[in-house]
Design an enzyme around this catalytic site. Sequence first.
Site, PDB file in Angstrom:
ATOM      1  N   LYS A 144     -13.165  11.994   5.565  1.00  0.00           N
ATOM      2  CA  LYS A 144     -13.215  10.535   5.345  1.00  0.00           C
ATOM      3  C   LYS A 144     -11.811   9.941   5.471  1.00  0.00           C
ATOM      4  CE  LYS A 144     -13.233   8.902   0.995  1.00  0.00           C
ATOM      5  NZ  LYS A 144     -12.170   7.922   0.685  1.00  0.00           N
ATOM      6  N   ASN A 145     -10.825  10.618   4.860  1.00  0.00           N
ATOM      7  CA  ASN A 145      -9.489  10.030   4.778  1.00  0.00           C
ATOM      8  C   ASN A 145      -8.679  10.187   6.051  1.00  0.00           C
ATOM      9  OD1 ASN A 145     -10.214   9.195   2.301  1.00  0.00           O
ATOM     10  ND2 ASN A 145      -8.973  10.662   1.157  1.00  0.00           N
ATOM     11  N   ARG A 201     -11.305  -1.005  -0.951  1.00  0.00           N
ATOM     12  CA  ARG A 201      -9.914  -1.436  -1.085  1.00  0.00           C
ATOM     13  C   ARG A 201      -9.036  -0.752  -0.050  1.00  0.00           C
ATOM     14  NH1 ARG A 201      -5.883   1.114  -1.802  1.00  0.00           N
ATOM     15  NH2 ARG A 201      -4.620  -0.588  -2.550  1.00  0.00           N
ATOM     16  N   CYS A 240      -8.744  -0.736  -8.313  1.00  0.00           N
ATOM     17  CA  CYS A 240     -10.084  -0.112  -8.268  1.00  0.00           C
ATOM     18  C   CYS A 240     -10.200   0.733  -9.524  1.00  0.00           C
ATOM     19  CB  CYS A 240     -10.221   0.722  -7.008  1.00  0.00           C
ATOM     20  SG  CYS A 240      -9.256   2.218  -7.095  1.00  0.00           S
ATOM     21  N   ARG A 284      -3.525   0.106  -7.784  1.00  0.00           N
ATOM     22  CA  ARG A 284      -3.433   0.284  -6.320  1.00  0.00           C
ATOM     23  C   ARG A 284      -2.538  -0.788  -5.680  1.00  0.00           C
ATOM     24  NH1 ARG A 284      -7.764   3.735  -5.038  1.00  0.00           N
ATOM     25  NH2 ARG A 284      -6.686   4.246  -3.119  1.00  0.00           N
ATOM     26  N   PRO A 285      -1.282  -0.885  -6.065  1.00  0.00           N
ATOM     27  CA  PRO A 285      -0.356  -1.868  -5.483  1.00  0.00           C
ATOM     28  C   PRO A 285      -0.143  -1.608  -3.991  1.00  0.00           C
ATOM     29  CG  PRO A 285       0.846  -0.275  -6.764  1.00  0.00           C
ATOM     30  CD  PRO A 285      -0.594  -0.007  -7.019  1.00  0.00           C
ATOM     31  N   ILE A 286       0.395  -2.609  -3.304  1.00  0.00           N
ATOM     32  CA  ILE A 286       0.650  -2.453  -1.853  1.00  0.00           C
ATOM     33  C   ILE A 286       2.090  -2.826  -1.508  1.00  0.00           C
ATOM     34  CG2 ILE A 286      -1.760  -2.838  -1.195  1.00  0.00           C
ATOM     35  CD1 ILE A 286      -0.959  -5.743  -0.513  1.00  0.00           C
ATOM     36  N   ASP A 287       2.963  -2.780  -2.515  1.00  0.00           N
ATOM     37  CA  ASP A 287       4.362  -3.172  -2.281  1.00  0.00           C
ATOM     38  C   ASP A 287       5.026  -2.317  -1.201  1.00  0.00           C
ATOM     39  OD1 ASP A 287       3.929  -1.232  -4.399  1.00  0.00           O
ATOM     40  OD2 ASP A 287       6.105  -1.141  -4.565  1.00  0.00           O
ATOM     41  N   LEU A 288       4.718  -1.021  -1.164  1.00  0.00           N
ATOM     42  CA  LEU A 288       5.368  -0.146  -0.172  1.00  0.00           C
ATOM     43  C   LEU A 288       4.907  -0.499   1.241  1.00  0.00           C
ATOM     44  CD1 LEU A 288       5.070   3.287  -2.042  1.00  0.00           C
ATOM     45  CD2 LEU A 288       6.994   1.690  -2.046  1.00  0.00           C
ATOM     46  N   ASP A 313      -7.193  14.133  -5.591  1.00  0.00           N
ATOM     47  CA  ASP A 313      -8.630  13.960  -5.345  1.00  0.00           C
ATOM     48  C   ASP A 313      -9.442  15.147  -5.828  1.00  0.00           C
ATOM     49  OD1 ASP A 313      -8.240  12.222  -2.158  1.00  0.00           O
ATOM     50  OD2 ASP A 313      -7.980  11.603  -4.242  1.00  0.00           O
ATOM     51  N   ILE A 323      -0.260  11.053  -9.978  1.00  0.00           N
ATOM     52  CA  ILE A 323      -0.354  10.123  -8.846  1.00  0.00           C
ATOM     53  C   ILE A 323      -0.964   8.784  -9.249  1.00  0.00           C
ATOM     54  CG2 ILE A 323      -1.333   9.767  -6.541  1.00  0.00           C
ATOM     55  CD1 ILE A 323       0.720  12.011  -6.555  1.00  0.00           C
ATOM     56  N   ARG A 352     -19.713   7.025  -1.345  1.00  0.00           N
ATOM     57  CA  ARG A 352     -18.564   6.547  -0.548  1.00  0.00           C
ATOM     58  C   ARG A 352     -17.888   7.716   0.173  1.00  0.00           C
ATOM     59  NH1 ARG A 352     -14.363   4.326  -3.801  1.00  0.00           N
ATOM     60  NH2 ARG A 352     -13.346   4.486  -1.767  1.00  0.00           N
TER      61      ARG A 352
HETATM   62  C1  EPZ Z   1      -5.076   7.794  -0.232  1.00  0.00           C
HETATM   63  O1  EPZ Z   1      -5.092   6.607  -1.011  1.00  0.00           O
HETATM   64  C2  EPZ Z   1      -6.502   8.333  -0.270  1.00  0.00           C
HETATM   65  N1  EPZ Z   1      -7.410   7.346   0.308  1.00  0.00           N
HETATM   66  C3  EPZ Z   1      -6.905   8.608  -1.716  1.00  0.00           C
HETATM   67  O2  EPZ Z   1      -8.201   9.196  -1.691  1.00  0.00           O
HETATM   68  C4  EPZ Z   1      -5.932   9.638  -2.305  1.00  0.00           C
HETATM   69  O3  EPZ Z   1      -6.256   9.846  -3.660  1.00  0.00           O
HETATM   70  C5  EPZ Z   1      -4.501   9.093  -2.181  1.00  0.00           C
HETATM   71  O4  EPZ Z   1      -4.203   8.789  -0.805  1.00  0.00           O
HETATM   72  C6  EPZ Z   1      -3.463  10.104  -2.672  1.00  0.00           C
HETATM   73  O5  EPZ Z   1      -3.589  11.285  -1.943  1.00  0.00           O
HETATM   74  C7  EPZ Z   1      -7.512   7.278   1.657  1.00  0.00           C
HETATM   75  O6  EPZ Z   1      -6.845   7.999   2.391  1.00  0.00           O
HETATM   76  C8  EPZ Z   1      -8.503   6.279   2.195  1.00  0.00           C
HETATM   77  P1  EPZ Z   1      -1.263   6.319  -2.027  1.00  0.00           P
HETATM   78  P2  EPZ Z   1      -3.797   5.616  -0.991  1.00  0.00           P
HETATM   79  O7  EPZ Z   1      -0.796   5.083  -1.359  1.00  0.00           O
HETATM   80  O8  EPZ Z   1      -3.223   5.590   0.364  1.00  0.00           O
HETATM   81  C9  EPZ Z   1       1.120   4.122  -5.486  1.00  0.00           C
HETATM   82  C10 EPZ Z   1     -10.434   9.455  -2.280  1.00  0.00           C
HETATM   83  O9  EPZ Z   1     -10.887   9.892  -3.335  1.00  0.00           O
HETATM   84  N2  EPZ Z   1       1.447   3.084  -4.493  1.00  0.00           N
HETATM   85  O10 EPZ Z   1      -0.718   7.650  -1.597  1.00  0.00           O
HETATM   86  O11 EPZ Z   1      -4.215   4.340  -1.606  1.00  0.00           O
HETATM   87  C11 EPZ Z   1      -0.345   4.058  -5.889  1.00  0.00           C
HETATM   88  O12 EPZ Z   1      -0.536   3.087  -6.906  1.00  0.00           O
HETATM   89  C12 EPZ Z   1      -9.285   8.474  -2.308  1.00  0.00           C
HETATM   90  O13 EPZ Z   1     -10.807   9.800  -1.129  1.00  0.00           O
HETATM   91  C13 EPZ Z   1       2.367   2.088  -4.818  1.00  0.00           C
HETATM   92  O14 EPZ Z   1       2.918   2.062  -5.906  1.00  0.00           O
HETATM   93  O15 EPZ Z   1      -2.843   6.410  -1.980  1.00  0.00           O
HETATM   94  C14 EPZ Z   1      -0.625   5.441  -6.383  1.00  0.00           C
HETATM   95  O16 EPZ Z   1      -0.210   5.539  -7.728  1.00  0.00           O
HETATM   96  C15 EPZ Z   1      -8.993   7.994  -3.717  1.00  0.00           C
HETATM   97  N3  EPZ Z   1       2.649   1.117  -3.907  1.00  0.00           N
HETATM   98  C16 EPZ Z   1       0.295   6.316  -5.513  1.00  0.00           C
HETATM   99  O17 EPZ Z   1       1.245   5.427  -4.900  1.00  0.00           O
HETATM  100  C17 EPZ Z   1       2.058   1.101  -2.667  1.00  0.00           C
HETATM  101  O18 EPZ Z   1       2.375   0.195  -1.859  1.00  0.00           O
HETATM  102  C18 EPZ Z   1      -0.445   7.055  -4.411  1.00  0.00           C
HETATM  103  O19 EPZ Z   1      -1.055   6.103  -3.611  1.00  0.00           O
HETATM  104  C19 EPZ Z   1       1.122   2.120  -2.352  1.00  0.00           C
HETATM  105  C20 EPZ Z   1       0.834   3.101  -3.265  1.00  0.00           C
END
Ligand code: EPZ
Length: 417
Positions: free
Chosen positions: A22-23, A92, A116, A121-125, A305, A327, A397
């Site tokens: 999926k990912n 999301r 969620c 789930r911030p998007i600042d990065l 996960d 995480i 999902r």
């Molecule tokens: C991906 O989510 C996966 N989803 C998640 O799988 C997985 O748990 C996660 O990576 C970690 O491996 C998909 O690939 C669709 P991150 P993502 O950005 O990209 C923080 C599942 O069960 N962060 O690596 O959203 C964030 O809050 C799902 O299949 C910021 O602070 O994960 C989190 O604490 C759930 N600012 C950490 O980083 C940002 O701009 C990891 O998030 C982005 C993220």
Amino acid sequence: MSKIVIAGGNKLEGEIKVSGAKNTVLPILAATLLNGGKNIIHDCPDLKDVSASLQILERLGCKIQRQGKTIIVDSSSIKDYQIPDHLMREMRSSMIFLGSIIARCRKAILSYPGGCEIGPRPIDLHLKALRQLGVKTSEAHGYIYCDVDRLEANDINLRFPSVGATENTMLAAVLAKGTTIIRNVAKEPEIVDLQDYLNAMGAKISGAGTSVIKIEGVSKLHDVEHTVIPDRIVTSTYLAAAAITGGTVKVTNTNPENLQAVLAELRECGCEIYLEKNAITLSRPSVLQPVDVIRTLPYPGFPTDVQALMMAVLTLAKGTSIISETIFENRFKHVEELIRMGADIMVDGRVAVIRGVEKLTGANVNAMDLRGGAALVIAGLAAEGVTIVEGVQHIDRGYENIEDKLASLGADIKRVD
Ligand code: EPZ
């Protein structure tokens, strides 16, 4: 709403084939916008999140065909660069479309992807990296507005190896002018698969799987055909199901290389694991042993996960285990539900202490998120009596007909509407 009903106690035995991840399908579907042509993607799982992504592509103007596990996306004519609220809220991780919409349309409007079940789930990065590529961003009325005259390469350092931010930055940089370097990137296998997909359509990317990715911008991309890598989290789910029931299960069409941290912990708790190039066989002849501490980390560390799935297994270990969720902020929603089944778990912030119990007992439980829901199903397989799992929409999902797959291994499990 559907429920999953499980009569626990059966040992799982047999062989199960894993579908594509999926990912990796989600970012690859976002990437189909880039070539303005034909994209043939094989081994796509039939999941709610994949359907949601296809709805977004259609809304943007793509033509979609689904032939079994093959998805064909024709992105030659794009008519929009906005993702409406209801589609963003449905998934999301639709955030992953931002980089490719900007690269194709030089503008994008996305409704703010709320938090969620597992955290804010911030998007600042994501936004910081896109701004470093020249994108102007603003936020108002719950929407993010982005536009750029010309994407310009840059040397970008991610403060955290975010999977989504890595993917969005790769997607935006493919057509940028010049060579982009992205440092401290996520190293997940799904990032490598995205690089392979983009290079197959004519991009020039290297370094995925390491901490630094280099992207030489190109001006044109062409049609592509690709088979996605197997789902390492679904693989881990079936292995955990075999471990908790004490059965012997062979998982095929999977890559053991991509889940070494999970295999190490399963061995730690007493499982015997036999590896082949594309298959993993797990059996658990003796009692489940505790693990001293599991800390979820960016790849190749233990995947967040799989945290809930491993916790379900450890509720029946002969001793005390500790899990630290580094995480996500709020990824212990399954704990209360496991306690309803007789588990003995104490949570302090991001640390859970799991004291093994003699048995779990069936109960009515609620899935609150995707992997936590799968963990409840696994616990139900080993519980004494009947477990009823509600909130199955979360599980759908990320899992294709989880009840059929587990029933094929001998579980007494069914879905009732
Ligand atoms: C991906 O989510 C996966 N989803 C998640 O799988 C997985 O748990 C996660 O990576 C970690 O491996 C998909 O690939 C669709 P991150 P993502 O950005 O990209 C923080 C599942 O069960 N962060 O690596 O959203 C964030 O809050 C799902 O299949 C910021 O602070 O994960 C989190 O604490 C759930 N600012 C950490 O980083 C940002 O701009 C990891 O998030 C982005 C993220």
